[in-house]
Write a protein that holds these residues in place. Structure first.
Motif, PDB file in Angstrom:
ATOM      1  N   LEU A  57      36.061 -59.574  39.017  1.00 28.47           N
ATOM      2  CA  LEU A  57      37.458 -59.708  39.414  1.00 28.47           C
ATOM      3  C   LEU A  57      38.303 -58.533  38.938  1.00 28.47           C
ATOM      4  N   GLU A  58      38.202 -58.201  37.642  1.00 27.29           N
ATOM      5  CA  GLU A  58      38.990 -57.091  37.117  1.00 27.29           C
ATOM      6  C   GLU A  58      38.561 -55.766  37.737  1.00 27.29           C
ATOM      7  N   MET A  59      37.269 -55.622  37.966  1.00 26.08           N
ATOM      8  CA  MET A  59      36.790 -54.384  38.584  1.00 26.08           C
ATOM      9  C   MET A  59      37.279 -54.282  40.028  1.00 26.08           C
ATOM     10  N   LEU A  60      37.333 -55.424  40.733  1.00 25.32           N
ATOM     11  CA  LEU A  60      37.864 -55.422  42.098  1.00 25.32           C
ATOM     12  C   LEU A  60      39.327 -55.003  42.097  1.00 25.32           C
ATOM     13  N   LYS A  61      40.097 -55.543  41.158  1.00 29.52           N
ATOM     14  CA  LYS A  61      41.520 -55.193  41.093  1.00 29.52           C
ATOM     15  C   LYS A  61      41.686 -53.681  40.920  1.00 29.52           C
ATOM     16  N   GLU A  62      40.854 -53.096  40.103  1.00 27.21           N
ATOM     17  CA  GLU A  62      40.937 -51.646  39.861  1.00 27.21           C
ATOM     18  C   GLU A  62      40.572 -50.850  41.114  1.00 27.21           C
ATOM     19  N   LYS A  63      39.515 -51.252  41.788  1.00 29.81           N
ATOM     20  CA  LYS A  63      39.022 -50.467  42.917  1.00 29.81           C
ATOM     21  C   LYS A  63      39.838 -50.662  44.193  1.00 29.81           C
ATOM     22  N   ILE A  64      40.537 -51.802  44.297  1.00 29.43           N
ATOM     23  CA  ILE A  64      41.282 -52.046  45.538  1.00 29.43           C
ATOM     24  C   ILE A  64      42.706 -51.491  45.462  1.00 29.43           C
ATOM     25  N   ARG A  65      43.175 -51.119  44.261  1.00 28.89           N
ATOM     26  CA  ARG A  65      44.549 -50.623  44.122  1.00 28.89           C
ATOM     27  C   ARG A  65      44.865 -49.431  45.032  1.00 28.89           C
ATOM     28  N   PRO A  66      43.972 -48.461  45.190  1.00 26.89           N
ATOM     29  CA  PRO A  66      44.295 -47.334  46.085  1.00 26.89           C
ATOM     30  C   PRO A  66      44.492 -47.759  47.540  1.00 26.89           C
ATOM     31  N   TYR A  67      44.047 -48.965  47.906  1.00 27.22           N
ATOM     32  CA  TYR A  67      44.138 -49.446  49.291  1.00 27.22           C
ATOM     33  C   TYR A  67      45.194 -50.541  49.444  1.00 27.22           C
ATOM     34  N   ILE A  68      46.071 -50.665  48.439  1.00 25.09           N
ATOM     35  CA  ILE A  68      46.967 -51.820  48.390  1.00 25.09           C
ATOM     36  C   ILE A  68      47.929 -51.866  49.573  1.00 25.09           C
ATOM     37  N   LYS A  69      48.199 -50.731  50.218  1.00 25.74           N
ATOM     38  CA  LYS A  69      49.088 -50.689  51.383  1.00 25.74           C
ATOM     39  C   LYS A  69      48.304 -50.594  52.693  1.00 25.74           C
ATOM     40  N   ASP A  70      46.984 -50.531  52.603  1.00 29.08           N
ATOM     41  CA  ASP A  70      46.155 -50.343  53.799  1.00 29.08           C
ATOM     42  C   ASP A  70      45.828 -51.674  54.467  1.00 29.08           C
ATOM     43  N   SER A  71      45.284 -51.567  55.676  1.00 27.67           N
ATOM     44  CA  SER A  71      44.797 -52.738  56.419  1.00 27.67           C
ATOM     45  C   SER A  71      43.318 -52.570  56.720  1.00 27.67           C
ATOM     46  N   PHE A  72      42.740 -53.575  57.391  1.00 26.91           N
ATOM     47  CA  PHE A  72      41.337 -53.571  57.812  1.00 26.91           C
ATOM     48  C   PHE A  72      40.387 -53.582  56.605  1.00 26.91           C
ATOM     49  N   LEU A  73      40.742 -54.393  55.596  1.00 24.23           N
ATOM     50  CA  LEU A  73      39.923 -54.516  54.396  1.00 24.23           C
ATOM     51  C   LEU A  73      39.172 -55.843  54.417  1.00 24.23           C
ATOM     52  N   LEU A  74      37.971 -55.828  53.866  1.00 25.92           N
ATOM     53  CA  LEU A  74      37.180 -57.050  53.727  1.00 25.92           C
ATOM     54  C   LEU A  74      36.723 -57.169  52.288  1.00 25.92           C
ATOM     55  N   VAL A  75      36.917 -58.342  51.709  1.00 26.30           N
ATOM     56  CA  VAL A  75      36.346 -58.643  50.399  1.00 26.30           C
ATOM     57  C   VAL A  75      35.318 -59.740  50.621  1.00 26.30           C
ATOM     58  N   TYR A  76      34.084 -59.433  50.276  1.00 25.83           N
ATOM     59  CA  TYR A  76      32.989 -60.365  50.570  1.00 25.83           C
ATOM     60  C   TYR A  76      32.548 -61.058  49.284  1.00 25.83           C
ATOM     61  N   CYS A  77      32.737 -62.354  49.230  1.00 30.60           N
ATOM     62  CA  CYS A  77      32.374 -63.156  48.062  1.00 30.60           C
ATOM     63  C   CYS A  77      31.136 -63.993  48.370  1.00 30.60           C
ATOM     64  N   GLY A  78      30.466 -64.425  47.309  1.00 32.98           N
ATOM     65  CA  GLY A  78      29.394 -65.405  47.470  1.00 32.98           C
ATOM     66  C   GLY A  78      28.268 -64.951  48.358  1.00 32.98           C
ATOM     67  N   ALA A  79      27.051 -65.149  47.913  1.00 37.67           N
ATOM     68  CA  ALA A  79      25.932 -64.707  48.729  1.00 37.67           C
ATOM     69  C   ALA A  79      24.656 -65.450  48.427  1.00 37.67           C
ATOM     70  N   ALA A  80      24.779 -66.594  47.771  1.00 36.01           N
ATOM     71  CA  ALA A  80      23.567 -67.192  47.237  1.00 36.01           C
ATOM     72  C   ALA A  80      23.127 -68.480  47.901  1.00 36.01           C
ATOM     73  N   SER A  81      23.883 -69.002  48.852  1.00 38.36           N
ATOM     74  CA  SER A  81      23.493 -70.252  49.504  1.00 38.36           C
ATOM     75  C   SER A  81      22.489 -69.982  50.619  1.00 38.36           C
ATOM     76  N   LEU A  82      21.655 -70.965  50.893  1.00 37.36           N
ATOM     77  CA  LEU A  82      20.651 -70.834  51.945  1.00 37.36           C
ATOM     78  C   LEU A  82      21.056 -71.655  53.160  1.00 37.36           C
ATOM     79  N   LEU A  83      20.584 -71.242  54.328  1.00 43.52           N
ATOM     80  CA  LEU A  83      20.867 -71.970  55.560  1.00 43.52           C
ATOM     81  C   LEU A  83      20.117 -73.291  55.571  1.00 43.52           C
TER      82      LEU A  83
END
Length: 750
Positions: free
Chosen positions: A544-570
């Protein structure tokens, strides 16, 4: 593509109806012949005649135009008294009727007509009314529009082809259709025009269009045609009611079912039955090659194509090819893992002139079971225009007792199309691969199943060989996908997370068994524990803290995706993947941080949102004004197509190459203004690298399972990135810390 697909009014009035968009454009889009009597000839009459002709041009259609010369009183007297030759008087009258175009649109419209004349697709004739030596005026206002099936729309009325007819004058037209109770009246009008055209009407003389006038018209010819001209000059307006186009569907089908979810059906043209390519649509050479290879292998095979390279279109092209060869005596069963992927397929299926039956638990077609049962019956009985049908469903619906028993009733040709076909290597789904399906097609970006060679072998044995292997690297090189910059971001487990990770790893080591092929594998208990460990890594709090740091340069931009969770099976018995509690906690935390702390315009994009909500979110995201970022769980796995994604922050990723390679491909779809994509990949390691040197050999060994799994993904992503040297530096730092530079990286997913 029939005229009868268009819902028409009996009357159109220029002050209340958008005559161009609601009448001319939809009809001429479906036409192959346009016959018109316009009254007086003039260049402005030609300009007004040209509305919708770009659509007729695409169809290869023709125009037959009859007009009367605008003769002055002196001209009429001269002809009647024989003072001048009739030919020269008429030529002079027509030439004086030309006026130079006043703007871009008029110039382009005259150019369209000039191109049609040059191609022999516009024929103009001049009509003179004469009785007992006295000239009269032929001033009939009549239009006839035909399609390739012989349907005809006739319109008559006061609409003059003048430069003000559509905008200033109050004009009306009456409409009659050959497939309605007006059929007799249409027939009379058709015969009248053709008799006139063939110079078979008494007291009328039909003359060829003067050569000098043709040459004048040719002077307006340009080499290129603006096919968007009508849309530019007469965009649709909300205040003017326009009809929609309603295809004729299979028995029992209700249009409103589709309109709720697929308003774009208004633009779908539909033959009487059977699939066909959309007008103007062309496959790439590699797609055609794949279909050719599939045909050479008896219409069985695998399309192994990177995400975003057109698997769906290639598959639908294959369906169209086979259906045409079989004279549309074919049942097509399309199977997708998730309901959202079904919905996306439906959008493309409609473009290929098929009317699919949509089967899954939340389908907008509430009576899809009755539709399927009826379609199977009609196919079996070879009912005219009902010998083809297409049924699309989820994996879970496909395995249901109803669908399996209904499919068994199908007689004759059946094509099975499986999207994301790697799923069908599982024990349950592979048991559904029946010999009933004489024709077979598997689609997948990564057919090989992770740690399951037996399942992969089942797929190859059933579907046959690969008809194409189109890699992501090739797609980027051939500009079918966007190049990307890759930034691996190192994050570490907290002290509590590391302790839990170690405990779970020890339990996993106790669950290793020997598989049928003699190789080690995990027991079912071990797989459950491994999934729990993967969830722990995916939800590491430091992200979370690392995301906050890395997304700050894009804080005024659009077309961003943050992808969470990846461990569930179909779950093979469900239409969508359920979300784990850890994933919910992470996505909620990310949403609060970006929305509340950074004041960004964000929205979650998960399986909780229904189809309508997702479509709204996609539209808002693509506009880039009211929604900057989507915070998603599983959407990249489920095949949701959002080409505008420019920057992706992947907080969690699995060890399965199939899944992380697909996610990368979905970020790389082409989009206007998107020169390259950026991927921030949060790489989880047990501890800070400067602490590794103090570990015992035993402790370091416990870390290596996670390290190797993460490095495999990072190396794959870095391999073809634009900034390979930069991302390789991170790889080398990890390898040096763990002494892996001299070690061959082996598969260690345990």
């Amino acid at each position: 593509m029939l005229l009868s697909d268009v819902i028409l009014k009996k009357e159109y009035r220029s002050f209340t109806d958008d005559i161009v968009n609601s009448f001319y454009l939809p009809l001429l889009k479906r036409a192959n012949l346009y016959q018109r009597a316009v009254g007086f000839f003039s260049s402005s009459a030609l300009i007004e005649l040209s509305f919708g002709l770009t659509e007729l041009l695409k169809n290869g259609g023709k125009i037959q135009l009859i007009a009367s010369p605008r003769l002055q009183e002196d001209d009429i007297i001269a002809i009647e008294k024989g003072y001048e030759e009739r030919k020269s008087v008429i030529e002079k009258a027509i030439m004086t009727s030309f006026s130079e175009p006043k703007n871009y649109f008029e110039a382009e419209r005259l150019s369209i007509l000039a191109n049609l004349i040059a191609d022999g697709r516009l024929d103009i004739k001049i009509a003179l009314l004469e009785e007992n030596g006295i000239l009269g005026i032929y001033h009939e206002k009549l239009g006839l529009i035909y399609d390739y099936s012989g349907n005809c729309v006739v319109f008559t009325g006061s609409l003059n082809e003048t430069s003000t007819a559509f905008s200033h004058n109050y004009e009306t037209i009456d409409v009659f259709c050959s497939w309605t109770e007006d059929a007799d009246r249409v027939s009379v009008k058709c015969k009248a025009f053709n008799s006139l055209w063939n110079n078979e009407v008494k007291k009328m003389e039909i003359l060829d269009f003067p050569i000098i006038a043709k040459e004048k018209l040719q002077s307006y010819k340009k080499e290129t045609i603006d096919f968007e001209l009508d849309n530019k000059e007469y965009p649709k307006t909300e205040s003017v009611p326009t009809p929609h186009y309603e295809p004729s569907f299979t028995k029992g089908f209700q249009l409103h079912d589709y309109q709720k979810e697929y308003p774009q059906i208004e633009n779908v043209s539909t033959p009487q039955y059977g699939p066909s390519f959309p007008k103007g649509f062309q496959l790439h050479d590699y797609q055609v090659g794949a279909i050719n290879e599939w045909e050479r292998h008896g219409f069985r095979g695998i399309f192994d194509m990177a995400t975003g390279t057109g698997k769906t279109y290639t598959g639908l092209g294959a369906v169209s090819r086979l259906s045409e060869i079989l004279n549309h005596e074919l049942a097509v069963i399309v199977v997708c893992p998730y309901q959202h992927l079904v919905e996306q397929w439906v959008e493309d299926i409609l473009k290929f002139n098929m009317k699919p039956i949509i089967g899954y638990s939340g389908s907008s077609q509430k009576d899809w079971k009755q539709k399927l049962d009826g379609a199977v019956r009609d196919h079996k009985l070879k009912v005219k225009n009902k010998r083809f049908f297409c049924f699309i469903c989820t994996n879970a619906t496909f395995t249901s007792e109803f669908v399996q028993s209904t499919i068994q009733k199908v007689k004759g040709n059946v094509l099975l199309v499986i999207d994301e076909a790697h799923n069908f290597g599982s024990t349950k789904l592979s048991s559904m691969l029946s010999e009933k399906f004489s024709y077979r097609l598997a689609l997948s970006a990564t057919l090989e199943r992770h740690n399951d060679t037996e399942g992969t072998e089942k797929l190859l044995n059933y579907f046959g060989s690969k008809c194409i292997e189109y890699s992501l690297e090739r797609a980027i090189n051939e500009k079918k996908l966007t190049p990307y910059k890759y930034f691996p971001i190192i994050v570490t487990l907290s002290e509590n997370e590391l302790e839990a990770y170690t405990v779970l790893s020890n339990e996993i080591n106790k669950c290793i068994i020997v598989g049928k092929n003699g190789k080690n594998k995990l027991s079912e208990k071990g797989e459950r524990i491994a999934l729990k460990r993967a969830r722990l890594v995916a939800a590491a709090v430091s992200k979370l803290e690392m995301l906050k740091e890395k997304i700050r340069p894009y804080i005024k931009d659009s077309f961003l995706l943050v992808y969470c969770g990846a461990a569930s099976l179909l779950n093979e018995a469900a239409d969508y993947t359920e979300v784990d509690e850890d994933e919910i906690r992470q996505i909620d935390a990310v949403t609060r941080m970006l929305g509340d702390e950074l004041n960004m315009k964000v929205s979650q994009f998960t399986s909780k949102e229904d189809v309508e909500e997702r479509e709204i979110l996609k539209r808002e995201f693509e506009q880039g004004e009211n929604l900057q970022a989507l915070i998603a769980i599983k959407c990249l796995d489920e095949g949701v197509n959002i080409p505008k994604i420019k920057v992706a922050f992947i907080l969690a990723s699995t060890t399965n190459p199939k899944e992380y390679i697909q996610r990368r491909g979905r970020v790389l779809r082409l989009s206007k203004g998107k020169d390259y994509a950026e991927i921030y990949d949060f790489v989880t390691i047990p501890r800070a690298l400067d602490e590794v040197s103090s570990l015992t050999h035993g402790d370091m060994k416990k870390d290596l399972s996670l390290i190797r799994n993460e490095l495999k993904r990072v190396e794959e992503f870095s391999r073809i990135a634009m900034n390979t040297m930069e991302s390789d530096q991170v790889i080398q730092e990890i390898k040096e810390a763990y002494g892996l530079n001299e070690e061959i990286m082996v598969d260690d997913s345990l």
